[in-house]
Design a protein around this motif. Structure first.
Motif, mmCIF file in Angstrom:
data_model
loop_
_atom_site.group_PDB
_atom_site.id
_atom_site.type_symbol
_atom_site.label_atom_id
_atom_site.label_comp_id
_atom_site.label_asym_id
_atom_site.label_seq_id
_atom_site.Cartn_x
_atom_site.Cartn_y
_atom_site.Cartn_z
ATOM 1 N N LYS A 141 2.972 14.856 0.507
ATOM 2 C CA LYS A 141 4.387 14.584 0.274
ATOM 3 C C LYS A 141 4.676 13.098 0.148
ATOM 4 O O LYS A 141 5.550 12.704 -0.604
ATOM 5 C CB LYS A 141 5.212 15.182 1.410
ATOM 6 N N GLY A 142 3.941 12.283 0.911
ATOM 7 C CA GLY A 142 4.190 10.847 0.828
ATOM 8 C C GLY A 142 3.351 10.056 1.807
ATOM 9 O O GLY A 142 2.812 10.596 2.768
ATOM 10 N N ALA A 143 3.250 8.770 1.539
ATOM 11 C CA ALA A 143 2.572 7.840 2.441
ATOM 12 C C ALA A 143 3.574 7.355 3.472
ATOM 13 O O ALA A 143 4.754 7.171 3.171
ATOM 14 C CB ALA A 143 1.996 6.672 1.652
ATOM 15 N N THR A 144 3.103 7.140 4.684
ATOM 16 C CA THR A 144 3.985 6.733 5.776
ATOM 17 C C THR A 144 3.570 5.360 6.316
ATOM 18 O O THR A 144 2.520 4.828 5.960
ATOM 19 C CB THR A 144 3.937 7.752 6.932
ATOM 20 N N LEU A 145 4.368 4.845 7.217
ATOM 21 C CA LEU A 145 4.067 3.580 7.880
ATOM 22 C C LEU A 145 3.174 3.778 9.111
ATOM 23 O O LEU A 145 2.732 2.812 9.724
ATOM 24 C CB LEU A 145 5.360 2.873 8.299
ATOM 25 N N THR A 146 2.884 5.025 9.422
ATOM 26 C CA THR A 146 2.077 5.342 10.596
ATOM 27 C C THR A 146 0.650 4.845 10.430
ATOM 28 O O THR A 146 0.006 5.116 9.414
ATOM 29 C CB THR A 146 2.083 6.866 10.854
ATOM 30 N N MET A 147 0.167 4.122 11.412
ATOM 31 C CA MET A 147 -1.197 3.577 11.452
ATOM 32 C C MET A 147 -1.535 2.774 10.190
ATOM 33 O O MET A 147 -2.682 2.712 9.757
ATOM 34 C CB MET A 147 -2.213 4.682 11.702
ATOM 35 N N LEU A 148 -0.518 2.166 9.625
ATOM 36 C CA LEU A 148 -0.653 1.371 8.402
ATOM 37 C C LEU A 148 -1.382 0.070 8.701
ATOM 38 O O LEU A 148 -1.023 -0.663 9.619
ATOM 39 C CB LEU A 148 0.749 1.092 7.852
ATOM 40 N N ARG A 149 -2.444 -0.197 7.915
ATOM 41 C CA ARG A 149 -3.181 -1.443 8.098
ATOM 42 C C ARG A 149 -3.940 -1.787 6.824
ATOM 43 O O ARG A 149 -4.581 -0.937 6.220
ATOM 44 C CB ARG A 149 -4.166 -1.325 9.251
ATOM 45 N N VAL A 150 -3.858 -3.034 6.441
ATOM 46 C CA VAL A 150 -4.669 -3.589 5.358
ATOM 47 C C VAL A 150 -5.413 -4.764 5.960
ATOM 48 O O VAL A 150 -4.785 -5.670 6.520
ATOM 49 C CB VAL A 150 -3.805 -4.035 4.161
ATOM 50 N N PRO B 136 -16.138 -8.301 6.710
ATOM 51 C CA PRO B 136 -17.298 -8.953 6.079
ATOM 52 C C PRO B 136 -17.766 -8.257 4.792
ATOM 53 O O PRO B 136 -18.358 -8.899 3.929
ATOM 54 C CB PRO B 136 -18.372 -8.898 7.158
ATOM 55 N N ASP B 137 -17.484 -6.961 4.673
ATOM 56 C CA ASP B 137 -17.929 -6.216 3.491
ATOM 57 C C ASP B 137 -16.832 -6.004 2.461
ATOM 58 O O ASP B 137 -17.029 -5.291 1.479
ATOM 59 C CB ASP B 137 -18.506 -4.858 3.917
ATOM 60 N N GLY B 138 -15.649 -6.536 2.703
ATOM 61 C CA GLY B 138 -14.554 -6.371 1.753
ATOM 62 C C GLY B 138 -13.269 -5.973 2.451
ATOM 63 O O GLY B 138 -13.030 -6.343 3.599
ATOM 64 N N PHE B 139 -12.469 -5.189 1.761
ATOM 65 C CA PHE B 139 -11.144 -4.819 2.239
ATOM 66 C C PHE B 139 -11.087 -3.349 2.638
ATOM 67 O O PHE B 139 -11.811 -2.518 2.096
ATOM 68 C CB PHE B 139 -10.100 -5.075 1.148
ATOM 69 N N GLU B 140 -10.169 -3.083 3.556
ATOM 70 C CA GLU B 140 -9.881 -1.710 3.954
ATOM 71 C C GLU B 140 -8.371 -1.536 3.968
ATOM 72 O O GLU B 140 -7.647 -2.394 4.472
ATOM 73 C CB GLU B 140 -10.455 -1.413 5.334
ATOM 74 N N ALA B 141 -7.904 -0.424 3.372
ATOM 75 C CA ALA B 141 -6.481 -0.107 3.327
ATOM 76 C C ALA B 141 -6.304 1.301 3.889
ATOM 77 O O ALA B 141 -6.930 2.239 3.378
ATOM 78 C CB ALA B 141 -5.964 -0.184 1.885
ATOM 79 N N ARG B 142 -5.491 1.440 4.925
ATOM 80 C CA ARG B 142 -5.352 2.746 5.553
ATOM 81 C C ARG B 142 -3.910 3.034 5.934
ATOM 82 O O ARG B 142 -3.142 2.124 6.247
ATOM 83 C CB ARG B 142 -6.235 2.874 6.785
ATOM 84 N N CYS B 143 -3.581 4.326 5.915
ATOM 85 C CA CYS B 143 -2.296 4.797 6.408
ATOM 86 C C CYS B 143 -2.386 6.313 6.571
ATOM 87 O O CYS B 143 -3.361 6.946 6.166
ATOM 88 C CB CYS B 143 -1.141 4.412 5.487
ATOM 89 N N VAL B 144 -1.353 6.878 7.154
ATOM 90 C CA VAL B 144 -1.255 8.322 7.286
ATOM 91 C C VAL B 144 -0.381 8.834 6.160
ATOM 92 O O VAL B 144 0.663 8.264 5.858
ATOM 93 C CB VAL B 144 -0.647 8.697 8.670
ATOM 94 N N VAL B 145 -0.839 9.921 5.519
ATOM 95 C CA VAL B 145 -0.024 10.580 4.503
ATOM 96 C C VAL B 145 0.527 11.876 5.060
ATOM 97 O O VAL B 145 -0.142 12.582 5.808
ATOM 98 C CB VAL B 145 -0.815 10.815 3.177
ATOM 99 N N LEU C 33 0.832 -1.208 0.000
ATOM 100 C CA LEU C 33 0.000 0.000 0.000
ATOM 101 C C LEU C 33 0.866 1.256 0.000
ATOM 102 O O LEU C 33 0.648 2.173 -0.800
ATOM 103 C CB LEU C 33 -0.940 0.007 1.209
ATOM 104 N N VAL C 34 1.874 1.292 0.856
ATOM 105 C CA VAL C 34 2.767 2.451 0.925
ATOM 106 C C VAL C 34 3.538 2.607 -0.389
ATOM 107 O O VAL C 34 3.686 3.714 -0.911
ATOM 108 C CB VAL C 34 3.716 2.333 2.138
ATOM 109 N N THR C 35 4.013 1.505 -0.937
ATOM 110 C CA THR C 35 4.733 1.552 -2.216
ATOM 111 C C THR C 35 3.829 2.074 -3.320
ATOM 112 O O THR C 35 4.236 2.927 -4.123
ATOM 113 C CB THR C 35 5.276 0.159 -2.583
ATOM 114 N N TRP C 36 2.606 1.584 -3.390
ATOM 115 C CA TRP C 36 1.616 2.027 -4.386
ATOM 116 C C TRP C 36 1.401 3.531 -4.301
ATOM 117 O O TRP C 36 1.507 4.251 -5.304
ATOM 118 C CB TRP C 36 0.332 1.240 -4.151
ATOM 119 N N LEU C 37 1.090 4.031 -3.111
ATOM 120 C CA LEU C 37 0.802 5.462 -2.963
ATOM 121 C C LEU C 37 2.027 6.319 -3.243
ATOM 122 O O LEU C 37 1.942 7.334 -3.946
ATOM 123 C CB LEU C 37 0.259 5.745 -1.563
ATOM 124 N N ASN C 38 3.185 5.906 -2.740
ATOM 125 C CA ASN C 38 4.392 6.707 -2.970
ATOM 126 C C ASN C 38 4.837 6.679 -4.428
ATOM 127 O O ASN C 38 5.348 7.676 -4.942
ATOM 128 C CB ASN C 38 5.515 6.258 -2.032
#
Length: 136
Positions: free
Chosen positions: A112-121, A125-134, A62-67
């Motif tokens: 400026k960029g995606a970080t590892l802070t609060m990173l979670r994939v 039950p309703d699908g996927f969630e991908a989150r991080c701090v930018v 996720l971080v690689t994708w966003l960055n």
């Protein structure tokens, strides 16, 4: 467009992408990231970039994708409004459509960029969630 949302973080912004598939959730996170910078409904899909990367860890992917998207946007002087990602094992193929910044595109806050802070994939039950701090 995929679904996206935000969450509070002290100085930066938390982005959340949601989707029925992992790839849709990642696209949603990309939309959330670029929507911080401008109104995505006003971005035309005239320019196109594609790229590949390898990453077996979903959270690091996720971080690689966003960055990578942010770097491609800067390199080509584009703002992106539409995203697609495909995955085969640990190989990822990303695509983004956008255009050069126009005078009539309102500029929001630069990401400026995606970080590892609060990173979670995660999968629910309703699908996927991908989150991080930018970093803004």
């Amino acid at each position: 467009m995929a679904a996206f949302a935000y969450f509070d973080h002290d100085a930066d912004i938390g982005v959340i992408g949601q989707g029925k598939t992992l790839e849709e959730a990642f696209a949603g996170a990309a939309e959330a990231t670029f929507a911080i910078m401008t109104d995505l409904t006003r971005v035309h899909g005239e320019g196109w970039v594609q790229f590949d990367f390898n990453e077996s860890d979903l959270e690091l992917a996720l971080v690689t994708w966003l960055n990578t998207l942010l770097a491609e946007a800067r390199t080509h002087g584009l703002v992106f409004g539409r995203f697609r990602l495909r995955r085969e094992n640990s190989h990822w193929h990303g695509e983004a459509w956008g255009e050069p910044w126009r005078e009539d595109l309102e500029r929001g806050v630069e990401v400026k960029g995606a970080t590892l802070t609060m990173l979670r994939v995660s999968r629910g039950p309703d699908g996927f969630e991908a989150r991080c701090v930018v970093d803004v």
